[in-house]
Design a protein around this motif. Structure first.
Motif, PDB file in Angstrom:
ATOM      1  N   ARG A 107     -17.639  31.773  86.754  1.00 14.71           N
ATOM      2  CA  ARG A 107     -16.378  32.453  86.487  1.00 14.71           C
ATOM      3  C   ARG A 107     -15.943  33.213  87.740  1.00 14.71           C
ATOM      4  O   ARG A 107     -16.769  33.707  88.499  1.00 14.71           O
ATOM      5  N   ALA A 108     -14.638  33.327  87.926  1.00 16.39           N
ATOM      6  CA  ALA A 108     -14.113  33.997  89.110  1.00 16.39           C
ATOM      7  C   ALA A 108     -14.447  35.482  89.092  1.00 16.39           C
ATOM      8  O   ALA A 108     -14.541  36.104  88.038  1.00 16.39           O
ATOM      9  N   ASP A 109     -14.657  36.047  90.279  1.00 15.87           N
ATOM     10  CA  ASP A 109     -14.830  37.482  90.411  1.00 15.87           C
ATOM     11  C   ASP A 109     -13.507  38.196  90.158  1.00 15.87           C
ATOM     12  O   ASP A 109     -12.435  37.571  90.172  1.00 15.87           O
TER      13      ASP A 109
ATOM     14  N   SER B 205      -3.494  36.821  99.100  1.00 17.93           N
ATOM     15  CA  SER B 205      -3.012  35.682  98.318  1.00 17.93           C
ATOM     16  C   SER B 205      -4.179  35.063  97.572  1.00 17.93           C
ATOM     17  O   SER B 205      -5.347  35.268  97.924  1.00 17.93           O
ATOM     18  N   LEU B 206      -3.856  34.302  96.539  1.00 23.12           N
ATOM     19  CA  LEU B 206      -4.870  33.616  95.739  1.00 23.12           C
ATOM     20  C   LEU B 206      -4.567  32.135  95.688  1.00 23.12           C
ATOM     21  O   LEU B 206      -3.418  31.726  95.511  1.00 23.12           O
ATOM     22  N   SER B 207      -5.618  31.342  95.845  1.00 24.61           N
ATOM     23  CA  SER B 207      -5.520  29.891  95.693  1.00 24.61           C
ATOM     24  C   SER B 207      -6.596  29.439  94.728  1.00 24.61           C
ATOM     25  O   SER B 207      -7.640  30.081  94.593  1.00 24.61           O
TER      26      SER B 207
ATOM     27  N   ARG C  61      -7.185  36.783  85.139  1.00 25.83           N
ATOM     28  CA  ARG C  61      -6.946  35.630  84.271  1.00 25.83           C
ATOM     29  C   ARG C  61      -8.000  34.556  84.489  1.00 25.83           C
ATOM     30  O   ARG C  61      -8.547  33.992  83.535  1.00 25.83           O
ATOM     31  N   GLU C  62      -8.299  34.286  85.764  1.00 24.76           N
ATOM     32  CA  GLU C  62      -9.227  33.209  86.102  1.00 24.76           C
ATOM     33  C   GLU C  62     -10.642  33.494  85.604  1.00 24.76           C
ATOM     34  O   GLU C  62     -11.420  32.571  85.344  1.00 24.76           O
TER      35      GLU C  62
ATOM     36  N   ILE D 157      -5.773  44.569  79.081  1.00 31.50           N
ATOM     37  CA  ILE D 157      -6.069  43.357  79.851  1.00 31.50           C
ATOM     38  C   ILE D 157      -5.127  42.220  79.451  1.00 31.50           C
ATOM     39  O   ILE D 157      -4.590  41.503  80.305  1.00 31.50           O
ATOM     40  N   THR D 158      -4.918  42.056  78.150  1.00 30.29           N
ATOM     41  CA  THR D 158      -4.014  41.009  77.671  1.00 30.29           C
ATOM     42  C   THR D 158      -2.608  41.227  78.208  1.00 30.29           C
ATOM     43  O   THR D 158      -1.936  40.279  78.639  1.00 30.29           O
ATOM     44  N   SER D 159      -2.157  42.468  78.184  1.00 33.83           N
ATOM     45  CA  SER D 159      -0.816  42.782  78.689  1.00 33.83           C
ATOM     46  C   SER D 159      -0.720  42.495  80.180  1.00 33.83           C
ATOM     47  O   SER D 159       0.293  41.961  80.653  1.00 33.83           O
ATOM     48  N   TYR D 160      -1.773  42.838  80.932  1.00 37.33           N
ATOM     49  CA  TYR D 160      -1.757  42.562  82.368  1.00 37.33           C
ATOM     50  C   TYR D 160      -1.613  41.058  82.624  1.00 37.33           C
ATOM     51  O   TYR D 160      -0.801  40.623  83.445  1.00 37.33           O
ATOM     52  N   VAL D 161      -2.395  40.257  81.916  1.00 41.67           N
ATOM     53  CA  VAL D 161      -2.339  38.808  82.100  1.00 41.67           C
ATOM     54  C   VAL D 161      -0.974  38.261  81.698  1.00 41.67           C
ATOM     55  O   VAL D 161      -0.391  37.423  82.403  1.00 41.67           O
TER      56      VAL D 161
END
Length: 267
Positions: free
Chosen positions: A74-76, A86-88, A111-112, A152-156
């Motif tokens: 899982r992503a950090d 930036s994110l890729s 999210r990731e 967290i849900t709201s942020y995503v």
């Protein structure tokens, strides 16, 4: 009158360096996961204390430094304290392409982190100070604490709305309108965090990055920026943008900040 004055540039530079975030702490060293999530949901004392006790460690990146992030499938998760990145998404079947940019007060990888084998590549667009947050600790609180789960849900959801609004612009507008739309997006993101006290904001994003986000060449981005200046809609410097006619830009692009933020339900 419409030029970006030396004083306005200094204010932007000071804001970037010191990490002044309005609704967040004025001291960037105090900005953490609790302060950021508190912008997206009501967090009581117990929730804030629980978030404060999450394992974390500081990470500093030099400009153009890459971080390949994968934590046990899982992503950090990183909180941006200072700087831009930036994110890729990197996979074995396709290349890497920038899909989002992050500024102070954003969370990279949230999210990731809820997907297995969803690794990410972080590129620092400026010198950055990040806070790496324990994925296991945060996910455990997501399961057990309702206030934290809602935040967290709201942020995503908000960040998904930003991506949807940007995609809508890219599929419905000409290049010049796409660039104007993106500038309004960044302006709205600053405003939501309480970062702005004027119509000038930091913009240390290269034309290459803007072009990759909007499906354009860097040369085309440059031409669009010049056209917006010639129409007296913006003024730009190497690291900042001044919006001169944000209402007209909104009419021209259909940018909808209410879609992103205005109907956020936290109850």
């Amino acid at each position: 009158m419409n030029k970006v004055t030396a004083e306005e540039c200094k204010q932007v530079e000071d804001r970037n360096r010191k990490g002044v975030h309005g609704g967040l702490s004025s001291d960037s060293s105090c900005i953490g996961i609790s302060e950021v999530l508190g912008l997206y949901g009501e967090l009581g004392a117990d929730a804030r204390e629980a978030l404060a006790n999450i394992r974390h460690k500081p990470v500093e990146l030099r400009r153009n430094q890459k971080v390949f992030s994968l934590c046990e499938g899982r992503a950090d998760i990183f909180v941006v304290k200072e700087g831009w990145a930036s994110l890729s998404h990197a996979t074995s079947t396709r290349g890497q392409g920038i899909c989002n940019v992050f500024m102070p007060g954003d969370i990279i990888g949230m999210r990731e982190s809820f997907f297995e084998s969803h690794d990410i590549v972080i590129l620092s667009l400026t010198n950055c100070k990040l806070e790496k947050v324990s994925v296991d600790d945060l996910h455990e609180l997501f399961k057990t604490n309702e206030e934290i789960r809602k935040a967290i849900t709201s942020y995503v959801m908000v960040n998904d709305n930003i991506t949807i609004e940007r995609l809508r612009s890219c599929t419905h507008h000409r290049s010049e309108e796409r660039v104007a739309h993106f500038l309004l997006e960044v302006y709205a993101r600053f405003n939501f965090k309480g970062l702005l006290d004027s119509n000038v904001f930091a913009f240390p994003v290269t034309q290459d990055v803007v072009g990759e986000l909007l499906g354009m060449t860097s040369v085309h981005v440059s031409r669009c920026m010049t056209a917006l200046e010639q129409k007296k809609l913006i003024r730009k410097t190497r690291s900042s943008i001044k919006l001169l006619q944000s209402e007209e830009m909104t009419r021209n692009t259909g940018f909808d900040s209410d879609f992103i933020y205005g109907h956020l339900c936290l109850g």
